[in-house]
Each structure stands twice: as C-alpha cells, then as structure tokens.
Design a protein around this motif. Structure first.
Motif, mmCIF file in Angstrom:
data_model
loop_
_atom_site.group_PDB
_atom_site.id
_atom_site.type_symbol
_atom_site.label_atom_id
_atom_site.label_comp_id
_atom_site.label_asym_id
_atom_site.label_seq_id
_atom_site.Cartn_x
_atom_site.Cartn_y
_atom_site.Cartn_z
ATOM 1 N N GLU A 407 8.346 -0.867 -7.056
ATOM 2 C CA GLU A 407 8.148 -1.739 -8.216
ATOM 3 C C GLU A 407 7.095 -2.774 -7.853
ATOM 4 O OE1 GLU A 407 12.603 -1.789 -10.231
ATOM 5 O OE2 GLU A 407 12.038 -3.350 -8.805
ATOM 6 N N TYR A 408 6.215 -3.072 -8.818
ATOM 7 C CA TYR A 408 5.164 -4.050 -8.558
ATOM 8 C C TYR A 408 5.660 -5.442 -8.919
ATOM 9 C CZ TYR A 408 0.549 -6.195 -8.362
ATOM 10 O OH TYR A 408 -0.525 -6.987 -8.028
ATOM 11 N N LYS A 413 2.089 -10.086 -6.067
ATOM 12 C CA LYS A 413 0.994 -9.112 -6.160
ATOM 13 C C LYS A 413 1.154 -8.017 -5.105
ATOM 14 C CE LYS A 413 -0.898 -11.679 -9.350
ATOM 15 N NZ LYS A 413 -0.783 -11.299 -10.773
ATOM 16 N N SER A 414 2.390 -7.546 -4.962
ATOM 17 C CA SER A 414 2.652 -6.503 -3.971
ATOM 18 C C SER A 414 3.775 -5.599 -4.474
ATOM 19 C CB SER A 414 3.044 -7.120 -2.629
ATOM 20 O OG SER A 414 4.239 -7.865 -2.765
ATOM 21 N N GLU A 437 -1.666 5.383 -5.039
ATOM 22 C CA GLU A 437 -1.086 5.247 -6.386
ATOM 23 C C GLU A 437 0.429 5.111 -6.236
ATOM 24 O OE1 GLU A 437 -3.337 7.780 -9.512
ATOM 25 O OE2 GLU A 437 -3.486 8.913 -7.638
ATOM 26 N N LEU A 438 0.855 3.970 -5.743
ATOM 27 C CA LEU A 438 2.269 3.780 -5.417
ATOM 28 C C LEU A 438 3.168 3.848 -6.641
ATOM 29 C CD1 LEU A 438 2.184 0.969 -2.688
ATOM 30 C CD2 LEU A 438 2.066 3.444 -2.420
ATOM 31 N N ASP A 439 2.627 3.528 -7.816
ATOM 32 C CA ASP A 439 3.439 3.562 -9.033
ATOM 33 C C ASP A 439 3.831 4.980 -9.430
ATOM 34 O OD1 ASP A 439 0.604 3.788 -9.502
ATOM 35 O OD2 ASP A 439 1.042 3.792 -11.653
ATOM 36 N N ASN A 473 5.417 0.635 6.920
ATOM 37 C CA ASN A 473 3.974 0.360 6.904
ATOM 38 C C ASN A 473 3.474 0.105 5.485
ATOM 39 O OD1 ASN A 473 3.758 0.604 9.674
ATOM 40 N ND2 ASN A 473 3.245 2.794 9.603
ATOM 41 N N ILE A 474 3.972 0.891 4.535
ATOM 42 C CA ILE A 474 3.590 0.696 3.131
ATOM 43 C C ILE A 474 4.001 -0.696 2.664
ATOM 44 C CG2 ILE A 474 4.069 1.459 0.761
ATOM 45 C CD1 ILE A 474 4.406 4.304 1.945
#
Length: 559
Positions: A407-408, A413-414, A437-439, A473-474
């Motif tokens: 979730e953003y 802002k992360s 494209e983490l979303d 790490n992400i």
C-alpha cells in the motif's frame, strides 16, 4: 440443607425448604407483604416476606433467604421459576446497597461512561450476563474443535520485542535503563517460530494490544483466535476455518452455509468502497465516469449509488460521513425532478436498471478514485445504519482474496505491506518487482469478512531466507535493522523452516455481531471507553517520581 439457585427452582421443588443467596433485583409492597425478585447467576426467584419493613432491603442489596417453596397465585410465564415463590421464614442482609447510580434494566439505557465507571453493577444486567456467557461458550467450543483436529493451544509471551506490525506498540519500561519490552500486537513471529519448532498445528486464544485510534469494533486490548499450520495452502486453511465456524455457530444455535463465497479485493473496493463489504444488501457503487463525465467536467471520476428512499432529513449526517472519509464532492440528483426532455434525464433513466420509481442518484465526484470510492462506501454503510437495509439475523461470511502486496503511504511517500512483511508473494506477479510497479504485485493473503466487519486476516508465509531478504530490501530495511528487529526470528530460516500459513480472528467482533451489540465494549467484561480510558479504575494514571526514577524515565508535558 443445600444451597439452591434462584433460576433453577420450579414447580418440582414445591413444598421444599430452600436456602438462597443473591441480589435484590426488584421489590414491591402489597398490604403486609413484601415481594422481592432475588437474582443470582442462574436467574430470578420471587420471595415473599410477611410483616417485614426492613429499610436495608434495598435494590441490589446482597441477602441470604430461607423459606418454603409454594405455588404462586398468578404464574409468570417469562420466568423458569414463574409458577412458584418462596415464603421466607428467615433472612439475613449480607451487604446492603446504597442508592444506585443507574437502574439495572434489560435495555442498558444508562449513559455508557457511568456504566463503565460502575462496571461491576453494569455486569449484573441480564444482557451483559448473557453476552459473557455466550463468550465463554464460544471460546470453549473453539478449543474443543481445535483439540479434536489435533491442534495444540500454546501460550506465547506478553512481554516481547517491539517490531513493526502496522499499529503503535504499547511499550513497557524495564529497570535496564533505556530498554523496553512491548506488548504484542499479535503473536505473529512466535507462532511462526512454533512452526519452525515442528508443532505443525497451533492455536491460541490470545490477548493482543494495539495503541491505535478507537471505534466501535476496536479496543486497545482485545482477544484473537490465532491459528497457524504447516504444509497446507490457502484451500486447506479456508476449509478448516469454514468447518470451525459452521460447527461452533451450529452449537450456539446459528446455521451458516459453507463454503463461504469469495470476492476479489479490487471488486470489493470498486463496488463497496472498502475491503470489508457487507453483502447482506444491494445498492452497490457503480462507475459512471464515462456516461456522466460531460456533466461534471471538473472531476475525473464519477461514482454513484442509486437509492430509492428520501434521505433529505439525514443529509447532515450523510454529508459529515462523506467529508470525514475524504470525499471531494457529493451530488444528489432525483431523477423525477429533472426535465424529462433533457439529456441528463435521458442518460440517468438508462442507468436506472433496477427501475426504481423514484430513483435518487447519490454521486461521489473526485479526482482521486480512491477517495471517490472510500467516501461513497462510507455513505453506503450509513444508509444501512439509517434505513436498516440488511437483515440483522443474517450472517454473511465472505473471503476477500487477491490482495495487493503493498500500500502506498501518501504521508511518507513510500510503500508498506498491506498485511505484514512476512506474507508470501503471488509468484505470477513477481515480474512487476523488476519494473518497480509495486502497486501491481499481489500477495498470498486473505481476509474473512462478516456482515461488513473484518473478522480475520491471514496469509501464506514466506519460509525461505532469500525471499524474506528481498521483502526487507523493498521496504528499505537495512541489514543492521533486520538483525536488530527480527534477528531472533530470521535464525529459524536457516534450520528447516517449513512452508506454513495462518490466520487470526477477532473474538469480540464475532460476539458483537452475534449479540447485535452496538460496540465490542458490550462483550468485554472490563473494557476501555471510546477515548481509551478505564473509567472503573481511573487509568491510565500518574505514577510516582520514585517509580519514574527507577526506570530512568522523565515525563515531558502531559496533564
């Protein structure tokens, strides 16, 4: 002579001499007779005193009474003991009661803060007794079910390490200056370590603690049914939970259908405006951005619910709900109030697929789709609250699947985990990590929803160290921080940690729904109020300077 229970006496006890202990629930005088309803944990029996005018026989006084069971002249069909009464020959006041701060009735109508301050009196009310009795039975049935299935109940620590779980920790200072324990937000890491230990099937009715904003289905401390199992996948845990809830609720007098329906997370967001949809009633959110954008040119998204009732008298409350949930612009259009020759009337008429005779279009306009959906979802929930759209006796269980992994967070802002950092990735979406494209990355996680409340949340867990390091790490958790926060847990990855999964259910939430309570406070013996205060004990409270010094603490500010 043995002690008898008030609520268990009946016509079969006629002409027996009995001894009773209890509290005076009600009293009334008729000529030279005093009638008292004596209450204990089993129910009520009527006592009859002759020529007694004792001023200490007040409501809620605790007394002992001895007497003969006789037949009532007029039976009370609402009581198990309604055919008989006790002609008192001897009594003793064990503790007389002062004037009560509120009347003890079935309807719990007193101010809640007063009820919580005098919780020991509030718990004497029939509804509260029944609620806690149901809680006891539910917990007992759950334990019996899991024992039968070969699960072990294992307690995990209350004093633990502070680790990020999604809410603020409650910290516990120690005399090792600057070192703190934390109260567990869940037994998450410990139950995964039990899988590493080879127990395979674990459960626990666990106390957990979260320092978060309160609402009617949240408390700072609460109870969850915690489950973890090795070598099973999503289908195995779904089948286990469905069987458990069906059996437990059947034994409590409720019948539910299995298997439970499943709904895609993104479908739920698009049509219900949240991830915990109440499917007992319709009035779903529809996207009319394409059809109606020409009429609302300043907004990118046009979402609407078509309703068939007049909501004018409740508009202030609806507007407040909409705004509170980040709504940008709320529009109401009654189809029958429009010019029948106009383009807008013709467009909306085509959208009135339910053929409501007097359709009201409740429209959420926004430039952020998430806000347009969330605010309208909150309005949909309020419509049910105001107009009783759902059947209160219906139990709609629903699995929410296909969750996003991340979730953003607009503030930081992360990206953060939608569930937690130990959730397994959906392999088919791993390529989106390469393109950042983490979303679009999906998680092997699932929620169980009941009547619009999140009842439980769980996932398939990461069990290999490389995937776990990739997750850290992400999330920009450094190697040093990984060891500092999770080192004790990460060791287990090097010693045959098996594939495993689990879920945790909120005990109070299911009880709140079953008892039709307004808040989970009504199914907890000693809850905190809506502000997180324990009014019974007057806590949280100040501590002495000596205590602070012992723990090396200085209090800044406060009141």
């Amino acid at each position: 002579m043995k002690k008898h229970y008030c609520g268990k006496l009946n016509i079969e006890n006629l002409n027996q001499e009995v001894e009773l202990f209890g509290w005076i629930s009600n009293k009334r005088k008729f000529k030279n007779q005093l009638f008292i309803d004596l209450r204990d944990s089993s129910g009520i029996a009527q006592l009859v005193f002759k020529d007694v005018t004792d001023p200490l026989l007040t409501k809620e006084s605790c007394i002992y009474a001895k007497g003969l069971v006789v037949k009532r002249l007029e039976a009370n069909p609402d009581l198990f003991s309604g055919e008989i009464e006790i002609a008192v020959s001897e009594y003793k006041i064990l503790n007389s009661s002062k004037q009560l701060p509120f009347e003890i009735h079935k309807d719990n109508s007193a101010n809640e803060d007063i009820r919580l301050e005098y919780r020991f009196l509030d718990l004497r009310q029939e509804k509260m007794i029944q609620n806690l009795r149901l809680r006891h039975k539910l917990n007992l049935l759950v334990r019996n079910f899991f024992d039968k299935k070969g699960f072990m109940e294992i307690e995990t620590p209350i004093l633990s390490k502070s680790t990020p779980e999604g809410a603020r920790d409650y910290l516990v200072p120690t005399r090792r200056k600057g070192r703190f324990f934390a109260l567990p937000q869940s037994p998450q890491l410990y139950k995964q370590l039990l899988m590493a230990a080879g127990f395979e099937k674990y459960f626990q009715i666990a106390r957990v603690f979260r320092d978060e904003d309160l609402r009617k289905d949240r408390q700072p401390e609460f109870t969850q049914l915690d489950i973890e199992m090795s070598f099973g996948g999503k289908e195995e845990i779904f089948a286990l939970c469905e069987e458990m809830w069906k059996e437990v609720l059947h034994n409590l007098g409720y019948e539910i259908k299995t298997p439970f329906e499943r709904m895609d997370y993104f479908y739920s967001q698009a049509h219900y405006g949240n991830d915990k949809p109440d499917t007992r009633y319709e009035y779903l959110i529809q996207d009319y951005s394409k059809e109606l954008s020409q009429y609302f040119e300043n907004y990118n998204f046009v979402k609407a619910i078509i309703f068939d009732r007049d909501i004018q008298e409740n508009m202030q409350y609806i507007n407040e709900t909409f705004t509170k949930n980040n709504g940008e612009k709320l529009e109401l259009i009654n189809l029958n109030s429009l010019d029948k020759n106009g383009d807008l009337y013709k467009t909306l008429s085509k959208l009135n697929e339910k053929n409501f005779s007097n359709p009201l279009f409740i429209i959420s306009l926004g430039n952020k789709e998430e806000n347009a959906l969330k605010s309208l979802g909150a309005v949909r929930t309020v419509l049910n609250e105001l107009y009783q759209l759902a059947d209160p006796n219906q139990l709609n269980f629903l699995w929410i699947v296909n969750w996003p992994m991340f979730e953003y967070d607009e503030e930081t802002k992360s990206y953060a985990p939608a569930h937690h950092a130990f959730t397994q990735f959906e392999e088919s979406t791993l390529d989106y990590l390469k393109s950042n494209e983490l979303d679009k990355v999906r998680a092997k996680s699932y929620d169980l929803v009941l009547n619009g409340f999140e009842l439980g949340s769980g996932s398939i867990r990461i069990h290999d160290i490389e995937t776990q390091k990739m997750m850290f790490n992400i999330l920009n958790i450094s190697e040093k921080e990984q060891q500092s926060r999770f080192g004790f847990f990460l060791k287990s990855f090097n010693y045959g940690l098996p594939p495993h999964n689990g879920i945790a259910f909120g005990i109070e939430r299911v009880l709140m729904i079953l008892t039709k309570s307004q808040s989970i406070r009504d199914v907890i013996a000693f809850p905190k109020n809506a502000k997180g205060l324990d009014l019974l004990s007057g806590s949280p409270s100040d501590v002495t300077k000596e205590q602070l010094d012992e723990y090396g603490l200085i209090v800044k500010g406060g009141n």
